[in-house]
Every structure is written in C-alpha cells, then in structure tokens.
Design a protein around this motif. Structure first.
Motif, PDB file in Angstrom:
ATOM      1  N   MET A  75      -9.131  -9.634   6.608  1.00 29.28           N
ATOM      2  CA  MET A  75      -8.005 -10.414   5.632  1.00 29.28           C
ATOM      3  C   MET A  75      -9.063  -9.713   4.561  1.00 29.28           C
ATOM      4  N   GLY A  76     -10.179  -9.611   4.427  1.00 25.56           N
ATOM      5  CA  GLY A  76     -10.428  -8.786   3.116  1.00 25.56           C
ATOM      6  C   GLY A  76      -9.878  -7.447   3.280  1.00 25.56           C
ATOM      7  N   LYS A  77     -10.272  -6.978   4.228  1.00 23.15           N
ATOM      8  CA  LYS A  77      -8.833  -5.540   4.298  1.00 23.15           C
ATOM      9  C   LYS A  77      -7.716  -5.532   4.244  1.00 23.15           C
ATOM     10  N   ALA A  78      -6.814  -6.785   4.240  1.00 21.90           N
ATOM     11  CA  ALA A  78      -5.404  -6.524   4.700  1.00 21.90           C
ATOM     12  C   ALA A  78      -4.715  -6.998   3.423  1.00 21.90           C
ATOM     13  N   THR A  79      -6.128  -6.885   2.221  1.00 23.03           N
ATOM     14  CA  THR A  79      -6.282  -7.294   0.822  1.00 23.03           C
ATOM     15  C   THR A  79      -6.797  -5.520   0.114  1.00 23.03           C
ATOM     16  N   GLN A  81      -9.572  -5.802  -0.751  1.00 23.41           N
ATOM     17  CA  GLN A  81     -11.088  -6.376  -1.006  1.00 23.41           C
ATOM     18  C   GLN A  81     -12.143  -5.891  -0.555  1.00 23.41           C
TER      19      GLN A  81
END
Length: 82
Positions: A75-79, A81
C-alpha cells in the motif's frame, strides 16, 4: 532401397500382438484405492490444520504479521510513500 510398412491397429491389438499384459484392471484398482485414501485423508481437514501440518514450526500469528507487513509495504508503494 527403402521399404516402408504401415500397420494400423489399436493399442490393445498391438499389446496383444507383442504379448504385453493388459494393465487396465490393475490400473483401475490402484486408482480406486488411491481415490479412497485421498478422500479419507481430506475428510475433516480444515485450513488451520493443513497449515500446521505444512508449516510445523510456524504459527498463525506469524503469518498474520507477515501478511500485515506485506500489505503495508504494498500500500505504501501504491500510494507513493514506499
């Protein structure tokens, strides 16, 4: 000189001609026995029991922590971050 002979026969006819045994009854019996054992082994198996058998040294909480870390990183990579 070249000679070509074509023989048309079924696999059963070829086995009989060559004197090979018919293994269909033995194969059918073995498959039936294998299927019975497989069904007996899978009855009553739930995912948690299977996980304990496949990964004897690990517990479910470790898998949950790994899953949470994986999803947090994805999710960090997708956003942007991560």
């Amino acid at each position: 000189m070249k000679v070509t002979i074509n023989v048309e026969c079924t696999p059963e006819e070829a086995r009989a001609f060559l004197g090979l045994p018919d293994v269909k009854p033995v194969q059918a019996a073995m498959m039936a026995q294998f299927e019975d054992r497989l069904k007996a082994g899978l009855e009553g198996m739930d995912p948690q029991t299977l996980a304990k058998q496949w990964f004897p040294g690990a517990d479910i909480k470790a898998f949950e922590a790994l899953q949470k870390a994986f999803w947090a990183q994805m999710m960090g990579k997708a956003t942007g971050q991560g």
